[in-house]
Design an enzyme around this catalytic site. Structure first.
Site, PDB file in Angstrom:
ATOM      1  CG  ASN A 126     -45.587   4.074 -59.464  1.00 37.46           C
ATOM      2  OD1 ASN A 126     -46.163   3.712 -58.311  1.00 37.46           O
ATOM      3  ND2 ASN A 126     -44.708   3.564 -60.078  1.00 37.46           N
ATOM      4  CD1 TRP A 127     -47.460   9.406 -55.433  1.00 40.55           C
ATOM      5  CD2 TRP A 127     -48.942   8.918 -53.723  1.00 40.55           C
ATOM      6  NE1 TRP A 127     -48.152  10.326 -55.320  1.00 40.55           N
ATOM      7  CE2 TRP A 127     -49.067  10.302 -54.134  1.00 40.55           C
ATOM      8  CE3 TRP A 127     -49.649   8.601 -52.440  1.00 40.55           C
ATOM      9  CZ2 TRP A 127     -50.250  11.139 -53.502  1.00 40.55           C
ATOM     10  CZ3 TRP A 127     -50.552   9.328 -51.916  1.00 40.55           C
ATOM     11  CH2 TRP A 127     -50.785  10.756 -52.446  1.00 40.55           C
ATOM     12  CE  LYS A 128     -41.258   4.635 -58.398  1.00 40.32           C
ATOM     13  NZ  LYS A 128     -39.964   4.531 -58.925  1.00 40.32           N
ATOM     14  CD  GLU A 182     -40.730   2.037 -65.610  1.00 38.75           C
ATOM     15  OE1 GLU A 182     -40.902   0.750 -65.902  1.00 38.75           O
ATOM     16  OE2 GLU A 182     -40.469   2.130 -64.231  1.00 38.75           O
ATOM     17  CG  HIS A 238     -43.092   0.174 -62.176  1.00 36.91           C
ATOM     18  ND1 HIS A 238     -41.668  -0.027 -61.669  1.00 36.91           N
ATOM     19  CD2 HIS A 238     -43.207   1.416 -62.473  1.00 36.91           C
ATOM     20  CE1 HIS A 238     -41.259   1.154 -61.462  1.00 36.91           C
ATOM     21  NE2 HIS A 238     -41.915   2.179 -61.924  1.00 36.91           N
ATOM     22  CB  SER A 289     -35.288  10.838 -63.492  1.00 36.26           C
ATOM     23  OG  SER A 289     -34.576   9.840 -63.097  1.00 36.26           O
ATOM     24  N   GLY A 298     -42.637   9.287 -60.341  1.00 43.12           N
ATOM     25  CA  GLY A 298     -42.378   8.414 -59.204  1.00 43.12           C
ATOM     26  C   GLY A 298     -41.964   9.497 -58.084  1.00 43.12           C
TER      27      GLY A 298
HETATM   28  P1  PGA Z   1     -38.933   8.026 -60.757  1.00 41.33           P
HETATM   29  O1  PGA Z   1     -39.864   6.888 -61.040  1.00 41.33           O
HETATM   30  O2  PGA Z   1     -40.013   9.255 -61.426  1.00 41.33           O
HETATM   31  O3  PGA Z   1     -38.982   8.276 -59.341  1.00 41.33           O
HETATM   32  O4  PGA Z   1     -38.028   8.099 -61.564  1.00 41.33           O
HETATM   33  C1  PGA Z   1     -40.353   6.551 -62.225  1.00 41.33           C
HETATM   34  C2  PGA Z   1     -40.847   5.091 -62.543  1.00 41.33           C
HETATM   35  O5  PGA Z   1     -40.403   4.282 -61.639  1.00 41.33           O
HETATM   36  O6  PGA Z   1     -41.070   4.668 -63.570  1.00 41.33           O
END
Ligand code: PGA
Length: 260
Positions: free
Chosen positions: A11-13, A184, A105, A222, A242
């Site tokens: 998930n590149w956001k 999550e 999300h 994370s 992410g």
């Molecule tokens: P992250 O994001 O890996 O940067 O913690 C994960 C998420 O948003 O579910």
């Protein structure tokens, strides 16, 4: 029994902001996976890789890397088509070659998305033929990190998210692996600097989850190569990643660990 394939959802956001940087990530990733084959990511033995880039980059990335990766959306509208300014129809994503969408999300919940709306999005995305990565989990760190304490909260959220999905549809979704849940806990994602949820909590969660639900379950929060090694014996069906998924070196390491 053959080992079940592990799913890595990147998930590149809302990053990177330039198409050429997005392209560079995938260019760096492709040869690392298996230098002798452009089919690497799709065919490597134990891992399936799904990339959710910023939606504006979906079409160009799909056209350049569609042979190596599966692409999808980070969110999709509850509507199919019409007067819904700014929204992304799952039908449009499907038309461009997308295979999945992430839904629910925690960063959308933080902006006010309700479980009822996510539920409508879920039905719409499945009807459009997209696989769904459906997120759930508490937004703040619980007072007590145990399934006993948290089960009613998880149960309530999952009931709302899955409302109207009949037993026969559930059965089909399980058989085709078209619906994957993702635990999550928002407090454990990298922006909150927690370094993932504690092992014992996830162990407790999984025991509860597998007792109540049959959908494959991913973990998000994370995730990096260190966490993957730590969580190895938990046997999640996959991970929602992410920040680390935009770092080709780190993501390659993760793929290697999962594939190994
Ligand atoms: P992250 O994001 O890996 O940067 O913690 C994960 C998420 O948003 O579910």
């Amino acid at each position: 029994m053959p080992k079940q394939r592990t799913l890595l959802v990147a998930n590149w956001k809302m990053s990177p902001t330039r198409l050429r940087d997005a392209t560079a990530i995938l260019r760096a990733l492709e040869p690392v996976l298996r230098p002798d084959s452009r089919q690497a990511a799709k065919q490597s033995t134990n891992v399936d890789i799904l990339i959710a880039p910023p939606a504006l980059f979906l079409a160009p990335l799909q056209s350049e890397f569609g042979h190596s990766f599966s692409f999808g959306l980070q969110d999709a509208s509850a509507e199919r088509e019409g007067a819904f300014t700014g929204q992304l129809s799952p039908l449009m994503a499907k038309d461009l070659g997308a295979t999945f969408t992430i839904l629910g999300h925690s960063e959308l919940k933080r902006l006010g998305e309700t479980a009822m709306l996510t539920n409508q999005k879920l039905k719409n995305a499945l009807a459009a033929g997209l696989k769904v990565i459906l997120c759930f989990g508490e937004s703040s760190r619980p007072r007590e990190l145990s399934a006993k304490h948290m089960a009613p909260t998880w149960q309530t959220e999952l009931k709302q998210l899955l409302r109207g999905i009949s037993a026969s549809v559930s059965y089909k979704l399980k058989a085709t692996r078209s619906l994957l849940l993702t635990f999550e806990p928002a407090w454990a994602i990298s922006t909150n600097k927690q370094g993932g949820a504690p092992y014992a909590y996830l162990e407790d969660f999984l025991a509860w989850y597998r007792n109540h639900y049959r959908f494959p379950v991913l973990y998000g929060g994370s995730v990096d190569s260190k966490i993957i090694e730590t969580y190895r014996d938990l046997h999640f069906d996959g991970y929602l990643i992410g920040a680390a998924s935009r770092n080709p070196k780190e993501f390659s390491k993760i793929i290697g660990l999962v594939n190994g």
